[in-house]
Design a protein around this motif. Sequence first.
Motif, PDB file in Angstrom:
ATOM      1  N   GLN A  39       0.848  -1.185   0.000  1.00  0.00           N
ATOM      2  CA  GLN A  39       0.000   0.000   0.000  1.00  0.00           C
ATOM      3  C   GLN A  39       0.881   1.231   0.000  1.00  0.00           C
ATOM      4  N   ALA A  40       0.762   2.005  -1.051  1.00  0.00           N
ATOM      5  CA  ALA A  40       1.491   3.266  -1.154  1.00  0.00           C
ATOM      6  C   ALA A  40       0.663   4.376  -0.518  1.00  0.00           C
ATOM      7  N   PRO A  41       1.296   5.441  -0.087  1.00  0.00           N
ATOM      8  CA  PRO A  41       0.563   6.546   0.540  1.00  0.00           C
ATOM      9  C   PRO A  41      -0.556   7.062  -0.364  1.00  0.00           C
ATOM     10  N   GLY A  42      -1.750   7.142   0.185  1.00  0.00           N
ATOM     11  CA  GLY A  42      -2.886   7.661  -0.559  1.00  0.00           C
ATOM     12  C   GLY A  42      -3.489   6.702  -1.565  1.00  0.00           C
ATOM     13  N   LYS A  43      -3.007   5.464  -1.574  1.00  0.00           N
ATOM     14  CA  LYS A  43      -3.518   4.487  -2.529  1.00  0.00           C
ATOM     15  C   LYS A  43      -4.080   3.273  -1.808  1.00  0.00           C
ATOM     16  N   GLN A  44      -4.836   2.482  -2.555  1.00  0.00           N
ATOM     17  CA  GLN A  44      -5.395   1.271  -1.980  1.00  0.00           C
ATOM     18  C   GLN A  44      -4.345   0.162  -1.937  1.00  0.00           C
ATOM     19  N   ARG A  45      -4.572  -0.778  -1.055  1.00  0.00           N
ATOM     20  CA  ARG A  45      -3.691  -1.944  -0.983  1.00  0.00           C
ATOM     21  C   ARG A  45      -3.832  -2.739  -2.280  1.00  0.00           C
ATOM     22  N   GLU A  46      -2.696  -3.180  -2.814  1.00  0.00           N
ATOM     23  CA  GLU A  46      -2.724  -3.902  -4.066  1.00  0.00           C
ATOM     24  C   GLU A  46      -1.877  -5.166  -3.989  1.00  0.00           C
ATOM     25  N   LEU A  47      -2.241  -6.116  -4.843  1.00  0.00           N
ATOM     26  CA  LEU A  47      -1.502  -7.364  -4.912  1.00  0.00           C
ATOM     27  C   LEU A  47      -0.107  -7.141  -5.471  1.00  0.00           C
ATOM     28  N   VAL A  48       0.880  -7.814  -4.864  1.00  0.00           N
ATOM     29  CA  VAL A  48       2.222  -7.871  -5.437  1.00  0.00           C
ATOM     30  C   VAL A  48       2.449  -9.271  -6.011  1.00  0.00           C
ATOM     31  N   ALA A  49       2.256 -10.278  -5.173  1.00  0.00           N
ATOM     32  CA  ALA A  49       2.454 -11.660  -5.621  1.00  0.00           C
ATOM     33  C   ALA A  49       1.762 -12.598  -4.656  1.00  0.00           C
ATOM     34  N   THR A  50       1.261 -13.716  -5.191  1.00  0.00           N
ATOM     35  CA  THR A  50       0.687 -14.747  -4.347  1.00  0.00           C
ATOM     36  C   THR A  50       1.193 -16.109  -4.788  1.00  0.00           C
ATOM     37  N   ILE A  51       1.084 -17.064  -3.884  1.00  0.00           N
ATOM     38  CA  ILE A  51       1.427 -18.452  -4.182  1.00  0.00           C
ATOM     39  C   ILE A  51       0.392 -19.329  -3.498  1.00  0.00           C
ATOM     40  N   ASN A  52      -0.183 -20.252  -4.277  1.00  0.00           N
ATOM     41  CA  ASN A  52      -1.220 -21.090  -3.699  1.00  0.00           C
ATOM     42  C   ASN A  52      -0.635 -22.408  -3.203  1.00  0.00           C
ATOM     43  N   GLY A  53      -1.515 -23.257  -2.719  1.00  0.00           N
ATOM     44  CA  GLY A  53      -1.045 -24.504  -2.141  1.00  0.00           C
ATOM     45  C   GLY A  53      -0.348 -25.413  -3.134  1.00  0.00           C
ATOM     46  N   GLY A  54      -0.688 -25.268  -4.393  1.00  0.00           N
ATOM     47  CA  GLY A  54      -0.054 -26.084  -5.426  1.00  0.00           C
ATOM     48  C   GLY A  54       1.240 -25.499  -5.954  1.00  0.00           C
ATOM     49  N   GLY A  55       1.611 -24.346  -5.440  1.00  0.00           N
ATOM     50  CA  GLY A  55       2.846 -23.701  -5.869  1.00  0.00           C
ATOM     51  C   GLY A  55       2.694 -22.756  -7.041  1.00  0.00           C
ATOM     52  N   THR A  56       1.468 -22.541  -7.478  1.00  0.00           N
ATOM     53  CA  THR A  56       1.228 -21.601  -8.586  1.00  0.00           C
ATOM     54  C   THR A  56       1.435 -20.170  -8.098  1.00  0.00           C
ATOM     55  N   ARG A  57       2.224 -19.434  -8.847  1.00  0.00           N
ATOM     56  CA  ARG A  57       2.545 -18.050  -8.487  1.00  0.00           C
ATOM     57  C   ARG A  57       1.842 -17.078  -9.421  1.00  0.00           C
ATOM     58  N   ILE A  58       1.355 -16.004  -8.829  1.00  0.00           N
ATOM     59  CA  ILE A  58       0.742 -14.923  -9.598  1.00  0.00           C
ATOM     60  C   ILE A  58       1.446 -13.633  -9.213  1.00  0.00           C
ATOM     61  N   TYR A  59       1.824 -12.873 -10.227  1.00  0.00           N
ATOM     62  CA  TYR A  59       2.512 -11.605  -9.992  1.00  0.00           C
ATOM     63  C   TYR A  59       1.731 -10.462 -10.611  1.00  0.00           C
ATOM     64  N   ALA A  60       1.770  -9.328  -9.950  1.00  0.00           N
ATOM     65  CA  ALA A  60       1.207  -8.125 -10.557  1.00  0.00           C
ATOM     66  C   ALA A  60       2.043  -7.763 -11.782  1.00  0.00           C
ATOM     67  N   ASP A  61       1.390  -7.222 -12.779  1.00  0.00           N
ATOM     68  CA  ASP A  61       2.105  -6.850 -14.005  1.00  0.00           C
ATOM     69  C   ASP A  61       3.254  -5.887 -13.712  1.00  0.00           C
ATOM     70  N   SER A  62       3.060  -5.038 -12.734  1.00  0.00           N
ATOM     71  CA  SER A  62       4.052  -4.005 -12.431  1.00  0.00           C
ATOM     72  C   SER A  62       5.347  -4.553 -11.857  1.00  0.00           C
ATOM     73  N   VAL A  63       5.332  -5.810 -11.398  1.00  0.00           N
ATOM     74  CA  VAL A  63       6.540  -6.375 -10.775  1.00  0.00           C
ATOM     75  C   VAL A  63       7.068  -7.608 -11.508  1.00  0.00           C
ATOM     76  N   LYS A  64       6.354  -8.061 -12.519  1.00  0.00           N
ATOM     77  CA  LYS A  64       6.778  -9.267 -13.244  1.00  0.00           C
ATOM     78  C   LYS A  64       8.197  -9.116 -13.770  1.00  0.00           C
ATOM     79  N   GLY A  65       8.985 -10.151 -13.560  1.00  0.00           N
ATOM     80  CA  GLY A  65      10.366 -10.134 -14.023  1.00  0.00           C
ATOM     81  C   GLY A  65      11.331  -9.522 -13.029  1.00  0.00           C
ATOM     82  N   ARG A  66      10.798  -8.884 -12.010  1.00  0.00           N
ATOM     83  CA  ARG A  66      11.660  -8.230 -11.006  1.00  0.00           C
ATOM     84  C   ARG A  66      11.513  -8.834  -9.624  1.00  0.00           C
ATOM     85  N   VAL A  67      10.444  -9.591  -9.436  1.00  0.00           N
ATOM     86  CA  VAL A  67      10.093 -10.080  -8.110  1.00  0.00           C
ATOM     87  C   VAL A  67       9.885 -11.594  -8.159  1.00  0.00           C
ATOM     88  N   THR A  68      10.313 -12.268  -7.085  1.00  0.00           N
ATOM     89  CA  THR A  68      10.090 -13.703  -6.964  1.00  0.00           C
ATOM     90  C   THR A  68       9.543 -14.008  -5.581  1.00  0.00           C
TER      91      THR A  68
END
Length: 115
Positions: A39-68
């Motif tokens: 959550q950035a100042p003055g903005k809503q909380r947003e997804l960065v990345a998640t991982i489910n029980g099966g190991g599937t990862r989802i990344y926000a477009d804004s961080v893809k390729g930079r975050v693991t």
Amino acid sequence: QVQLKESGGGLVQAGGSLRLSCAASGSIFSFNPMGWYRQAPGKQRELVATINGGGTRIYADSVKGRVTISRDNAKNTLDLQMNSLKPEDTGVYYCYYGDVARAYWGQGTQVTVSS
């Protein structure tokens, strides 16, 4: 009861790296999802990345390729490796754990990226 504790935030210059960690305790099950939000100042909380029980990862477009996102089910920890950081990555980063009843959140850790 689930408790989540983040660590690893700080001040870094643009282009730098940080590794965030989340230590989870309580009724943690590997089949439930975990993730990082910010959550950035003055903005809503947003997804960065998640991982489910099966190991599937989802990344926000804004961080893809930079975050693991990674998870150690034996230690009940969740990490977020962030590289090539940008000023727009600045915010409070929250660890998340979800079960069928509710979502759990940590207190957050501040990440500040200077230009």
